[in-house]
Design an enzyme around this catalytic site. Sequence first.
Site, PDB file in Angstrom:
ATOM      1  N   THR A 163       1.871  -4.507   4.212  1.00 32.88           N
ATOM      2  CA  THR A 163       1.788  -4.849   5.632  1.00 32.88           C
ATOM      3  C   THR A 163       1.229  -6.246   5.896  1.00 32.88           C
ATOM      4  O   THR A 163       1.434  -6.805   6.967  1.00 32.88           O
ATOM      5  CB  THR A 163       0.924  -3.812   6.378  1.00 32.88           C
ATOM      6  N   THR A 177       0.818  -1.218   0.000  1.00 29.55           N
ATOM      7  CA  THR A 177       0.000   0.000   0.000  1.00 29.55           C
ATOM      8  C   THR A 177       0.849   1.264   0.000  1.00 29.55           C
ATOM      9  O   THR A 177       0.464   2.284  -0.576  1.00 29.55           O
ATOM     10  CB  THR A 177      -0.943  -0.025   1.231  1.00 29.55           C
TER      11      THR A 177
HETATM   12  N1  LIG Z   1      -1.377  -2.009   3.983  1.00 28.40           N
HETATM   13  C1  LIG Z   1      -0.930  -2.876   3.073  1.00 28.40           C
HETATM   14  O1  LIG Z   1       0.184  -2.770   2.627  1.00 28.40           O
HETATM   15  C2  LIG Z   1      -1.849  -4.008   2.707  1.00 28.40           C
HETATM   16  C3  LIG Z   1      -1.665  -4.536   1.311  1.00 28.40           C
HETATM   17  N2  LIG Z   1      -2.739  -5.460   0.993  1.00 28.40           N
HETATM   18  C4  LIG Z   1      -0.329  -5.284   1.165  1.00 28.40           C
HETATM   19  O2  LIG Z   1       0.057  -5.981   2.066  1.00 28.40           O
HETATM   20  O3  LIG Z   1       0.271  -5.193   0.136  1.00 28.40           O
END
Ligand SMILES: NC(=O)C[C@H](N)C(=O)O
Length: 320
Positions: A87, A12
């Site tokens: 994340t 993200t």
């Molecule tokens: N906040 C994020 O980065 C979540 C995203 N779906 C990922 O892990 O790429």
Amino acid sequence: MKKILILNTGGTISMSEDHTTGKVSPTENNPISIGEGIFSHIAHIYMENLYNLPSPHITEFEMFELKQRIMQAIDEGYEGVVITHGTDTLEETAYYLELTLDVEIPVVITGAMRSSNEIGADGLANLRSSLVVAVSDESSDKGVLVVMNDEAHTATYVTKTHTTNVATFQTPTFGPIGLVSKNEVIYFQKLLKEEHYEVNSVSKKIYLLKAYAGMGGELIDAIRNLGADGLVIEALGAGNLPPKTVPAIKQLLDDNIPVVFVSRAFNGVTQDVYDYVGGGKRFCQDGVIFTTGLSGQKARIKLLVLLEANIDKCKLEELF
Ligand SMILES: NC(=O)C[C@H](N)C(=O)O
């Protein structure tokens, strides 16, 4: 000023929102790339786009390549490395690096919960905090650090606890080891144990299952039939399973396939207490390995690393 390498892997933090549809997706120009210029007062920054993957696309192969790239960065004279990452699986990559890198320089991993053009976007703020941590001399003996929301956590125990909140990364039992202010990181604790293993391959198949009331042995049998090299189970309570799973677990152990128990409970450690069919005491006697405080996903990474490092199977228990 220190020479710091930023390795972008996606997530993200590298995405943008389409304001008409609300969809969040990777963009051609990585929005985090402006960090190289705006944080030039903190360090001599060099940025590399290793991947642009959402973190559910990250596998052991990318983790291995990332580890290799960091080792190369040390030969190139970098004094710290910051990794940007999605994340969802950040804690797994962080722990993989913790177990496979034996380096003096700070290695920091960060991400974002809001994409680059959302109100309150946290990506650049987390990148700034990570750079502050990476340039600090005090960060060099702290292992791989996860820096999010002005906190520094150990890779070993940090976990994502909330689907959307920017304060999602927490260390359940003892909290963050450091806090990041505008210009510095202040540490309050340090991990007691560091462990590193040399890994030169990505070849093992380790599976992770979660136990539930009434569980049978079918999935465990299926995993054995897939040619598993190891299995981690998020067991019930302190390390117990429903009785119908017992023959399937015994079969895995007879085939010399390691089985590791963590607890599906959020806090605490596994213990071989109960002496009934499916109780932890009996599984332990049969050769199941019980862990101390690792989550299922972290125990899976650890078993993977230990087997890739060709650690003797009879030594596995003492290393968990
Ligand atoms: N906040 C994020 O980065 C979540 C995203 N779906 C990922 O892990 O790429």
